[in-house]
Enzyme design. Structure first.
Site, PDB file in Angstrom:
ATOM      1  N   THR A 105     -13.437  60.585  92.980  1.00  0.00           N
ATOM      2  CA  THR A 105     -13.931  59.512  93.872  1.00  0.00           C
ATOM      3  C   THR A 105     -12.889  58.412  94.045  1.00  0.00           C
ATOM      4  O   THR A 105     -13.000  57.601  94.962  1.00  0.00           O
ATOM      5  CB  THR A 105     -15.197  58.860  93.275  1.00  0.00           C
ATOM      6  OG1 THR A 105     -14.830  58.229  92.032  1.00  0.00           O
ATOM      7  CG2 THR A 105     -16.285  59.875  93.010  1.00  0.00           C
ATOM      8  N   ASP A 200       2.839  57.296  84.433  1.00  0.00           N
ATOM      9  CA  ASP A 200       3.548  58.447  83.862  1.00  0.00           C
ATOM     10  C   ASP A 200       5.039  58.206  83.786  1.00  0.00           C
ATOM     11  O   ASP A 200       5.706  58.582  82.810  1.00  0.00           O
ATOM     12  CB  ASP A 200       3.278  59.711  84.697  1.00  0.00           C
ATOM     13  CG  ASP A 200       1.942  60.348  84.344  1.00  0.00           C
ATOM     14  OD1 ASP A 200       1.361  59.985  83.300  1.00  0.00           O
ATOM     15  OD2 ASP A 200       1.483  61.212  85.109  1.00  0.00           O
TER      16      ASP A 200
END
Ligand code: URA
Length: 206
Positions: A105, A200
């Site tokens: 979502t 990341d």
């Protein structure tokens, strides 16, 4: 108000961060340096108060910062902007807001929040490198407003128009600072051209 902070040093360092071959160490260092350069610009209009001091030579009326500054990194990528700013403003207090994005979502969920005292009177700088959909930024602004914050600045490295518009619509009183306004979001919620997943790349978890 949206302000894109254009400066040759910021653009050069951001270009290094965007390159896919840039390694974690250099990515982190460039982010640190850009965050410091952005902090310099963003603090230009800080309220000041008159103070009477003694130099070794004489008494002198000069100025100091009037308000506390509270830095609010949105975990985890926002942590990558803390050093650069706190090196420049060592007196900052540091709150933390932990949000993660539901991969489907793209809605933000809170898993952690911790604030210093007196957020209500401080200049609050929410930091997160990527302003994508704006969902996390809006949630973080809602949260600091619940703590009483009134003077709020959102500081991101790269923004998408979609995220900027979303924040401006929900929180028109919050000033948004970017190093670059990119073209768009892709279907996975990544900024294009962007720099990939900032968290990341900062923490070497890609
Ligand atoms: N978060 C990121 O780290 N990168 C993007 O492009 C969008 C959101």
């Amino acid at each position: 108000m949206l302000k894109v902070l254009q400066h040759p040093l910021i653009t050069h360092k951001l270009t290094q961060m965007r390159k896919k071959e840039t390694k974690t160490k250099d990515f982190r260092q460039n982010l640190d340096e850009i965050a410091g350069l952005m902090a310099y610009e963003i603090t230009r209009d800080l309220p000041m108060k008159d103070v009477e001091i003694e130099t070794p030579i004489t008494s002198f009326t000069t100025q100091e910062m009037e308000k506390d500054i509270v830095l609010v990194p949105i975990l985890r990528a926002g942590l990558g902007m803390v050093n650069g700013i706190s090196n420049l403003i060592p007196t900052v207090k540091i709150a933390h807001i932990g949000l993660y994005r539901d991969e489907e979502t793209l809605e933000p969920h809170t898993y952690f929040e911790k604030y210093p005292k007196k957020v209500s009177d401080a200049i609050v700088m929410i930091v997160d490198p990527m302003l994508a959909t704006g969902g996390s930024a809006i949630a973080a602004i809602d949260m600091v407003k619940k703590q009483g914050a009134k003077n709020i600045r959102l500081v991101c490295l790269v923004g998408a128009p979609e995220g900027v518009h979303a924040v401006e619509e929900k929180h028109p009183d919050v000033d948004i600072y970017l190093a670059a306004l990119d073209e768009k979001l892709n279907e996975h919620g990544y900024i294009v051209p962007g720099l990939g997943d900032a968290g990341d790349r900062i923490f070497g978890t890609q």
